[in-house]
Write a protein that holds these residues in place. Sequence first.
Motif, PDB file in Angstrom:
ATOM      1  N   ALA A 193      40.351  37.849  39.467  1.00 60.45           N
ATOM      2  CA  ALA A 193      40.392  38.684  38.309  1.00 60.45           C
ATOM      3  C   ALA A 193      39.304  39.476  37.620  1.00 60.45           C
ATOM      4  N   ASP A 194      39.337  40.417  37.500  1.00 58.33           N
ATOM      5  CA  ASP A 194      38.810  41.810  36.398  1.00 58.33           C
ATOM      6  C   ASP A 194      39.912  41.601  35.077  1.00 58.33           C
ATOM      7  N   TYR A 195      39.908  41.177  33.920  1.00 58.74           N
ATOM      8  CA  TYR A 195      40.481  40.981  33.364  1.00 58.74           C
ATOM      9  C   TYR A 195      40.636  42.242  32.540  1.00 58.74           C
ATOM     10  N   ASP A 196      39.377  42.557  32.452  1.00 59.83           N
ATOM     11  CA  ASP A 196      39.524  43.964  31.186  1.00 59.83           C
ATOM     12  C   ASP A 196      40.084  45.417  31.958  1.00 59.83           C
ATOM     13  N   LYS A 197      39.901  45.740  33.228  1.00 58.56           N
ATOM     14  CA  LYS A 197      40.704  46.093  33.896  1.00 58.56           C
ATOM     15  C   LYS A 197      41.611  46.415  33.736  1.00 58.56           C
ATOM     16  N   SER A 198      42.224  45.150  34.207  1.00 51.58           N
ATOM     17  CA  SER A 198      43.764  44.710  34.043  1.00 51.58           C
ATOM     18  C   SER A 198      44.950  44.712  33.227  1.00 51.58           C
TER      19      SER A 198
END
Length: 465
Positions: A193-198
């Motif tokens: 998971a890419d938290y910043d993008k999400s």
Amino acid sequence: MDYIREYKSFINSHNLNGAVRITVGITFPAILLGYFNNLTAGIAVSIGAMCVGNTDNPGPIHHRRNGMIACVLIIFIASLLTGLVSVSPLLTGTLVFVFCFVFSMMSIYGARASSIGVNALLVMVLNIDRPHHGWEILVNALYILAGGTWYTILSLLLYSFRPYRLIQQALGECVQATAAYLRIKASFYGRHADYDKSYRQLVEHQIDLHEKQELLRELLFKSRDIVRESTHTGRVLVMIFLDIVDLFEMTMTSQQDYSMLHRLFGETGLLEAYQQLILEMAVELDEIGIAVKSGKPSVETSHLTTRIRELKDRFTRLRDSHRTAENVEGFIGLRQILESIEDIADRLHTLHGYTTYDRKLSKDFQPGLDYEQFITHQDIEGKLLVDNLSLHSNIFRHSLRVSIATISGYAISGFLPFGHGYWILLTIIVILKPAYSLTKKRNFERLIGTLAGSAGGFADPLFYP
């Protein structure tokens, strides 16, 4: 991508419906009068229809009706006055300056009034380069009046045939936007998971969803047929809206420490199972949205309940065999997520039922609900105009910029030998916006469009020598 679902969504969207309505409303007068060898009149009628069609934005029918009637009268007056002063460049320049300021100031009364002002300026610009004389001035203005009247009648007739169609389409798109939001939430459970993008995507979709919900509040709670007559269809649509808002708010406020969950349970595969189940619920919500838009009942799948039960069993086995003092907080988070999933599944079942428009479902509808809490009001009053007649007002400064830029463009066009100087004014009106970023974006789009049109013009002799 499910292309069949995308096709169903597009074919039932209010964007397509509006595009077909506006296209027919604009082109029919030109085609009809052109058939009778009077294309010049047909174009004038189509211009009137186009200007009114541009203001026919989604909203309560009485707002749309009043807006179109106001636009019809304003463009008639604008075309008539433009024709009367066309004999004098000085009077025309004065009219350009005054009209640009007055019609730009109309934006203080909201997007619909702003659209009316822009289209009044469009009529003015299109008539500047085609001066008429004598009775031709009145005839041209009457053609434009006829075009605006024709489109207004067409739009109101289509609404009278299917009064709930626009609400269903807007509500279905809101449901589908909620499904897209649910998919972004599911991305937090992915292995990489890419938290910043999400999180960025979540914020963008929240803004989009709030705009769609605000439109629905206007359509549902300002439409007298729904909030006063309270028909069965209207009650069902209101209940769908209230349920989808509750579902969105529950999803939005359901936050967890996803990095901790991945650290504790990333190797168990349980988070991927959560993700897959949420994605399946998003698909189910998509189907409900398409059903609402089309006015047809949705088909509820039976495997969702089984998948939830299997996930609960898997969670219980993992908790009983691996629970420790270090990961107990993580198990509490997983339990909360599972409860949210069960709640969403119950709401999906209810929403599926609503798409059947079964009369038994609306028996719990609350006719005494205070609708005023769901809507905001835009009053047309002189005090608002007076308050904005100051350099402290952004709209006032924008109106001055438009007026100064257009009168400058008009003066320059008088010295150019090329003709068609109205293109300068048209470009200024289209590009100049209150926000610099939007003006810059419009400028770039206008440049690309001009280059594409020029390329098409140069290529035309190659195909038609």
